[in-house]
Scaffold this motif. Structure first.
Motif, mmCIF file in Angstrom:
data_model
loop_
_atom_site.group_PDB
_atom_site.id
_atom_site.type_symbol
_atom_site.label_atom_id
_atom_site.label_comp_id
_atom_site.label_asym_id
_atom_site.label_seq_id
_atom_site.Cartn_x
_atom_site.Cartn_y
_atom_site.Cartn_z
ATOM 1 N N ALA A 241 -54.000 18.447 33.576
ATOM 2 C CA ALA A 241 -53.388 17.690 33.090
ATOM 3 C C ALA A 241 -52.169 18.257 31.923
ATOM 4 O O ALA A 241 -51.148 18.104 32.358
ATOM 5 C CB ALA A 241 -53.456 15.990 32.734
ATOM 6 N N ILE A 242 -52.834 18.962 30.931
ATOM 7 C CA ILE A 242 -52.043 19.422 30.102
ATOM 8 C C ILE A 242 -51.891 20.838 30.596
ATOM 9 O O ILE A 242 -50.254 20.961 29.811
ATOM 10 C CB ILE A 242 -53.593 20.657 28.621
ATOM 11 N N ALA A 243 -52.038 21.468 31.314
ATOM 12 C CA ALA A 243 -50.864 21.776 32.183
ATOM 13 C C ALA A 243 -49.882 21.457 32.766
ATOM 14 O O ALA A 243 -48.418 22.118 32.527
ATOM 15 C CB ALA A 243 -51.022 23.771 33.190
ATOM 16 N N GLY A 244 -50.184 20.899 33.176
ATOM 17 C CA GLY A 244 -49.037 19.847 33.706
ATOM 18 C C GLY A 244 -47.938 19.811 32.390
ATOM 19 O O GLY A 244 -45.962 19.487 32.371
ATOM 20 N N ILE A 245 -48.468 19.198 31.110
ATOM 21 C CA ILE A 245 -47.064 18.551 30.577
ATOM 22 C C ILE A 245 -46.793 19.500 29.585
ATOM 23 O O ILE A 245 -45.124 19.863 29.710
ATOM 24 C CB ILE A 245 -48.006 18.055 29.531
ATOM 25 N N LEU A 246 -47.590 21.271 29.732
ATOM 26 C CA LEU A 246 -46.444 21.965 28.890
ATOM 27 C C LEU A 246 -45.594 23.094 30.578
ATOM 28 O O LEU A 246 -44.410 23.167 29.612
ATOM 29 C CB LEU A 246 -48.129 22.686 28.976
ATOM 30 N N PHE A 247 -45.534 22.465 31.236
ATOM 31 C CA PHE A 247 -44.343 22.755 32.395
ATOM 32 C C PHE A 247 -43.796 22.119 32.583
ATOM 33 O O PHE A 247 -42.509 22.395 32.235
ATOM 34 C CB PHE A 247 -45.617 22.815 33.633
ATOM 35 N N GLY A 248 -43.988 21.020 32.305
ATOM 36 C CA GLY A 248 -42.681 20.132 32.101
ATOM 37 C C GLY A 248 -41.994 20.268 30.587
ATOM 38 O O GLY A 248 -40.868 19.589 30.822
#
Length: 185
Positions: free
Chosen positions: A29-36
């Motif tokens: 979830a954290i990686a997805g937010i940073l990628f977004g």
């Protein structure tokens, strides 16, 4: 009798370390937010880079035409081109432009007039290019036709109003070429 000392090592069972399913989901979830958050920045960076490159290529084309015109003592024209073989209307600047020997000074590629250079434009998807005319003709004296000052602008499609990311290229009637950064409109 032989005395043997037996030592038994009582060790605790080896515990394997790893991630629990919950920890894995939190990390994803954290990686997805940073990628977004990063993707739009990279897209804007790419658009701005294409706009800067297109602006530089257009200035190069004008400088090339001006110097070749003086060197060869013939008119050299730079025009917007959709097919890289002929001149098109002013809306075709994003597609690309050509520089050619304009032996009869008419601003169009005719039989016997060689195309000297071709520049592929950035396309109209991510970069906005505008020009006041479809062609600039440099005369051997260094002056341009049309004789009035001409302005071209290049900016990324995502250039927000007030950002200083628009490139303005000005060609004076005497043929001087100036490029600067101005606020996006």
């Amino acid at each position: 009798m032989e005395n043997r000392h037996h030592t038994h090592c009582m060790s605790s069972p080896a515990r394997t370390r790893g991630f629990t399913l919950f920890e894995l989901f939190v990390a994803l979830a954290i990686a997805g937010i940073l990628f977004g958050l990063a993707v739009p920045s990279f897209q804007n960076y790419g658009r701005n880079t294409r706009a800067v490159a297109a602006s530089g290529d257009l200035v190069t084309a004008f400088n090339y035409a001006r110097s070749e015109s003086a060197r060869r003592s013939i008119a050299v024209t730079v025009c917007a081109s959709a097919d890289m073989l002929s001149c098109a209307n002013a809306a075709a600047w994003p597609t690309g432009w050509i520089a050619f020997q304009d032996l009869n000074n008419d601003g169009a590629v005719d039989a016997g007039e060689d195309i000297e250079q071709v520049w592929q434009g950035p396309g109209a998807v991510d970069v906005v290019m505008t020009g006041t005319v479809n062609a600039i003709r440099f005369m051997p004296t260094g002056t341009v036709m049309p004789a009035a000052a001409q302005t071209f602008t290049v900016q990324s499609a995502s250039c927000a109003v007030g950002q200083t990311n628009q490139r303005r290229i000005r060609i004076s009637g005497i043929g001087s070429i100036n490029s600067d950064r101005i606020n996006c409109t």
